[in-house]
Design a protein around this motif. Structure first.
Motif, PDB file in Angstrom:
ATOM      1  N   LEU A 118      45.661  55.003  40.527  1.00 11.29           N
ATOM      2  CA  LEU A 118      45.573  54.034  41.623  1.00 11.29           C
ATOM      3  C   LEU A 118      44.203  53.370  41.650  1.00 11.29           C
ATOM      4  O   LEU A 118      44.095  52.143  41.798  1.00 11.29           O
ATOM      5  N   THR A 119      43.152  54.170  41.476  1.00 11.74           N
ATOM      6  CA  THR A 119      41.795  53.621  41.449  1.00 11.74           C
ATOM      7  C   THR A 119      41.623  52.662  40.279  1.00 11.74           C
ATOM      8  O   THR A 119      41.044  51.578  40.425  1.00 11.74           O
ATOM      9  N   GLN A 120      42.158  53.061  39.123  1.00  9.47           N
ATOM     10  CA  GLN A 120      42.075  52.199  37.942  1.00  9.47           C
ATOM     11  C   GLN A 120      42.843  50.896  38.173  1.00  9.47           C
ATOM     12  O   GLN A 120      42.345  49.805  37.856  1.00  9.47           O
ATOM     13  N   ASN A 121      44.038  51.005  38.757  1.00  2.42           N
ATOM     14  CA  ASN A 121      44.823  49.800  39.053  1.00  2.42           C
ATOM     15  C   ASN A 121      44.122  48.907  40.065  1.00  2.42           C
ATOM     16  O   ASN A 121      44.141  47.678  39.955  1.00  2.42           O
ATOM     17  N   GLN A 122      43.485  49.519  41.047  1.00  5.86           N
ATOM     18  CA  GLN A 122      42.738  48.731  42.036  1.00  5.86           C
ATOM     19  C   GLN A 122      41.567  48.005  41.377  1.00  5.86           C
ATOM     20  O   GLN A 122      41.284  46.853  41.702  1.00  5.86           O
ATOM     21  N   THR A 123      40.890  48.684  40.450  1.00  3.92           N
ATOM     22  CA  THR A 123      39.779  48.051  39.733  1.00  3.92           C
ATOM     23  C   THR A 123      40.284  46.861  38.934  1.00  3.92           C
ATOM     24  O   THR A 123      39.685  45.766  38.964  1.00  3.92           O
ATOM     25  N   ILE A 124      41.403  47.057  38.237  1.00  8.45           N
ATOM     26  CA  ILE A 124      41.993  45.957  37.466  1.00  8.45           C
ATOM     27  C   ILE A 124      42.399  44.817  38.393  1.00  8.45           C
ATOM     28  O   ILE A 124      42.151  43.642  38.110  1.00  8.45           O
ATOM     29  N   LEU A 125      43.000  45.175  39.526  1.00 10.06           N
ATOM     30  CA  LEU A 125      43.421  44.168  40.505  1.00 10.06           C
ATOM     31  C   LEU A 125      42.216  43.400  41.050  1.00 10.06           C
ATOM     32  O   LEU A 125      42.263  42.173  41.184  1.00 10.06           O
ATOM     33  N   LEU A 126      41.132  44.105  41.339  1.00  8.78           N
ATOM     34  CA  LEU A 126      39.917  43.439  41.839  1.00  8.78           C
ATOM     35  C   LEU A 126      39.347  42.481  40.793  1.00  8.78           C
ATOM     36  O   LEU A 126      38.935  41.363  41.121  1.00  8.78           O
ATOM     37  N   ASP A 127      39.333  42.917  39.522  1.00  6.78           N
ATOM     38  CA  ASP A 127      38.842  42.043  38.452  1.00  6.78           C
ATOM     39  C   ASP A 127      39.714  40.803  38.339  1.00  6.78           C
ATOM     40  O   ASP A 127      39.212  39.673  38.216  1.00  6.78           O
ATOM     41  N   THR A 128      41.024  41.006  38.384  1.00 10.49           N
ATOM     42  CA  THR A 128      41.947  39.866  38.308  1.00 10.49           C
ATOM     43  C   THR A 128      41.745  38.928  39.490  1.00 10.49           C
ATOM     44  O   THR A 128      41.739  37.704  39.333  1.00 10.49           O
ATOM     45  N   LEU A 129      41.567  39.517  40.656  1.00 11.08           N
ATOM     46  CA  LEU A 129      41.354  38.712  41.863  1.00 11.08           C
ATOM     47  C   LEU A 129      40.062  37.898  41.762  1.00 11.08           C
ATOM     48  O   LEU A 129      40.036  36.715  42.129  1.00 11.08           O
TER      49      LEU A 129
END
Length: 161
Positions: free
Chosen positions: A63-74
């Motif tokens: 979840l943390t990794q996905n959130q990091t990826i999501l933040l980068d994409t955002l």
């Protein structure tokens, strides 16, 4: 067949209600199990909860990794929006520049037209001035001729001989 049921503190519970029996025991009577029993209980608890905790830990890491990826994409999307906004600003600047360029072209045409008109007016004024000088000269010459004629026409007394 009544079974002796005790709670976590070792107090006796009645089988009908599952509640504590009002029996006071001194602390010395509480039997503490040996180290081996404690180890087995600990291992049992660990073996019971550890897989769930490890899977929860792994799920949290994902979840943390996905959130990091999501933040980068955002952040990338925000950068794209900013770039689009700057492109819109550039487009409006280019549109404004075209408007001002057309105004400058019109002013230049007007200046050329005004220059041509003033040149024509200067030439016409020069011609009129030359014509006026010519007319003045002709009038002056005509006056001199008229004066000369009058002198000639005036009677002169005869000379005695």
């Amino acid at each position: 067949m009544e079974q002796d049921v005790r709670d976590a503190d070792g107090a006796e519970l009645s089988p009908e209600r599952g509640s504590q029996v009002n029996e006071s025991r001194p602390l010395d009577d509480i039997v503490i199990g040996n180290d081996q029993a404690i180890d087995k209980l600990r291992e049992g608890l660990i073996s019971h909860y550890l897989p769930e905790l490890q899977s929860s830990k792994q799920a949290l890491q994902e979840l943390t990794q996905n959130q990091t990826i999501l933040l980068d994409t955002l952040e990338q999307e925000i950068a794209k929006f900013r770039e689009c906004n700057s492109m819109i600003d550039l487009n409006s600047l280019f549109t404004e520049a075209k408007v001002y360029h057309s105004k400058l072209v019109n002013i230049r045409k007007d200046m050329i037209t005004l220059h041509e008109k003033t040149s024509k007016l200067k030439k016409r004024a020069l011609k009129l001035q030359q014509q006026k000088q010519k007319e003045e000269l002709e009038r002056e010459q005509q006056r001199e001729r008229d004066l000369e004629r009058e002198r000639q026409l005036t009677a002169k007394p005869a000379k005695r001989t």
